[in-house]
Design an enzyme around this catalytic site. Structure first.
Site, short mmCIF file in Angstrom:
data_model
loop_
_atom_site.label_atom_id
_atom_site.label_comp_id
_atom_site.label_asym_id
_atom_site.label_seq_id
_atom_site.Cartn_x
_atom_site.Cartn_y
_atom_site.Cartn_z
N ASP A 197 -2.27 -0.49 6.36
CA ASP A 197 -2.40 0.18 7.66
C ASP A 197 -3.80 0.68 7.95
OD1 ASP A 197 -2.50 2.16 5.79
OD2 ASP A 197 -0.98 3.45 6.71
N ASP A 252 -7.84 -1.87 4.15
CA ASP A 252 -6.90 -2.92 3.75
C ASP A 252 -7.22 -4.27 4.37
OD1 ASP A 252 -5.27 -1.12 2.26
OD2 ASP A 252 -4.30 -0.46 4.11
N ASP A 303 0.87 -1.17 0.00
CA ASP A 303 0.00 0.00 0.00
C ASP A 303 0.91 1.22 0.00
OD1 ASP A 303 -2.33 1.54 0.22
OD2 ASP A 303 -2.09 1.67 2.39
#
Length: 520
Positions: free
Chosen positions: A302, A306, A67
């Site tokens: 985070d 996600d 990410d």
């Protein structure tokens, strides 16, 4: 075992004893010890292991999905500038100041806006607030007598009007994350924006690249691990950040909002490196598609958005600075939120699995030959050719001590193949060699009327010798520790054969025994 003339109780007792002897019980202790040591070592690198066996999974990863925010970048947004388009500079600043004051969102983007736009010259009265959604990619506030002001991703706010401003927006997307400030007098219903949304201006935001990102990504490239960047931002912005972070290879970039079906997303997962405008459920689809294609996938994240992808990944890694939800579903948590810890995690996984693989092959040699011999001697008119104390000697010097020493030494080799297959390839040849040797010794014993003591002594000698051949191969290439280990164990075995004959029920060698041992 020769069960002839044995009572049922005696036969069952001897059979159970033989079966227990086949179980590599030390391997369970060894595995637990090695993984526990790995957890302690990783804790020194500020890594929390929440699932013990993920250490093995990460060691086998061939695809790493990152990410962008919080991984490649520090996750601390900063407003660099704002560009009025259909309004004055002063009015745009005042609108953004009102949004900053009344927004209830708690994310890095709105925090950057709040830090930059602090002074409100003309305060509005908020009527309704629409929180940011990773699915819609915008947030909005409706003010009394002012209509609604929306801030978020250009493609999602402007919709059909995006083409009109695309060239202007694209001038900034290579260097900044670009947000659109827009206005509408129409009512926003069920978080669906009306079509009469007018652009006010652009907001330019930067996110600082982590200092360690370049070295970490280079490490994974050298290890032949595929890197895929997944983000909800504009794909051009994401690819620019990826290049700044050190992804120098030719990147294949795609805007996932242009795809219309799961099949297209699954196909794109294998063909592209950078994915922009990705929704949470689409991250999950990308990870699943990579797994179905045979890849071992690790995912870092985070945020709450996600979580689906983290749960789907073979190995999930969360940042401690992220959301509680992301940390709770992840197998590893980087306590200092530092992506630079990843190489040490991979190295620790490789050390554990490679060393366990080597040690397990030592254990399974005994398991294989003990199991097959126990079965064969049910039908052979001879006594089982070992006394338990003799197997203890062979096990200690060729399995017990070497396996623990080898399991805890450094090892950074790539994990290749399947664990069980690799172990059997190493352990099966010596095991069958031992079986053949023992059968030939028993046959020679019958032909030349050797005593049981001589037969068991020869069997122990040839079993130990064959096991030392495997230990020699496993120790290569020799370093100081392995050389000392092999030499010491070999010396102990020879010393026991010639000097501890009473303890281990070993008889002295005669000329014929030496000749037979040499031939075998």
């Amino acid at each position: 075992l020769n069960v002839e003339n044995l009572s049922l109780q005696s036969a069952v007792t001897k059979t159970v004893a033989a079966i227990i002897g086949m179980i590599p019980e030390g391997l369970v202790l060894l595995t637990s010890t090695v993984l526990a040591v790995s957890v302690v070592r990783l804790s020194k690198s500020k890594v929390l292991v929440q699932e013990l066996y993920c250490i093995e999974t990460l060691a086998r990863v061939d695809t790493l999905c990152l990410d962008k925010t919080g991984t490649l970048t520090e996750g601390i947004m900063e407003v660099k500038d704002y560009i009025p388009i259909n309004d004055s500079d002063t009015n745009m600043k005042n609108i953004l100041s009102n949004i900053a004051k009344f927004s209830e969102d708690e994310n890095s983007t709105i925090n950057a806006i709040k830090d930059y736009f602090k002074d409100v010259t003309n305060e509005f009265v908020p009527v309704k607030k629409y929180a940011f959604s990773s699915k819609n990619k915008w947030s909005a506030i409706t003010f009394e007598n002012q209509g609604s002001y929306i801030i978020g991703a250009p493609e999602f706010i402007l919709k059909n009007n995006f083409k009109k401003y695309e060239n202007t927006i694209n001038k900034y997307t290579k260097d900044y994350r670009v947000l659109v400030l827009a206005h509408t007098q129409s009512k926003i219903e069920k978080e669906n924006l009306p079509l009469d949304t007018d652009i006010i201006g652009l907001l330019l935001i930067t996110d600082k690249i982590r200092k360690e990102a370049k070295d970490t990504l280079e490490y994974f490239y050298k290890q032949d691990v595929n890197i895929k960047i997944i983000s909800g931002d504009n794909p051009i912005t994401v690819s620019a950040i990826a290049k700044r972070a050190g992804l120098t290879e030719k990147l294949r970039v795609i805007d996932l909002s242009t795809l219309n079906s799961e099949e297209e997303i699954q196909k794109a997962a294998l063909e592209y490196d950078v994915f922009g405008r990705v929704k949470p459920e689409e991250k999950h689809l990308l990870i699943r598609a990579l797994k179905e294609a045979g890849h071992n996938v690790a995912m870092t994240g985070d945020g709450v958005n996600d979580c689906l992808a983290l749960k789907e990944a073979d190995c999930s890694i969360a940042m401690a600075s992220g959301s509680d939800a992301a940390r709770s579903v992840s197998q590893l948590v980087l306590l200092d939120s530092n992506f630079a810890s990843m190489p040490s995690v991979v190295a620790e996984g490789r050390r554990s699995i490679n060393n366990l693989e080597r040690s397990a092959s030592l254990f399974l040699v005994k398991t294989i030959y003990a199991g097959i011999l126990a079965f064969l001697f049910l039908f052979i008119e001879m006594s089982y050719p070992f006394i338990p104390i003799q197997l203890t000697l062979a096990s200690v010097v060729t399995i017990g001590i070497p396996s623990f020493v080898l399991a805890l030494e450094p090892n950074k080799e790539r994990v290749k193949g399947k664990f069980l297959v690799n172990v059997l390839k190493k352990s099966a040849p010596p095991a069958f060699t031992i079986i053949l040797n023992i059968l030939l010794i028993c046959l020679a014993g019958q032909m030349f009327s050797l005593s049981y003591a001589k037969i068991s002594t020869l069997c122990l000698t040839l079993t130990g010798y064959t096991s030392f051949i495997l230990l020699f191969k496993i120790c290569r290439p020799f370093n100081r520790i392995r050389l000392i280990l092999f030499s010491t164990m070999f010396y102990l075995f020879i010393y026991a054969i010639f000097n501890l004959t009473t303890l281990f029920s070993i008889t002295h060698f005669n000329v014929f025994m030496i000749f037979l041992a040499f031939i075998l």
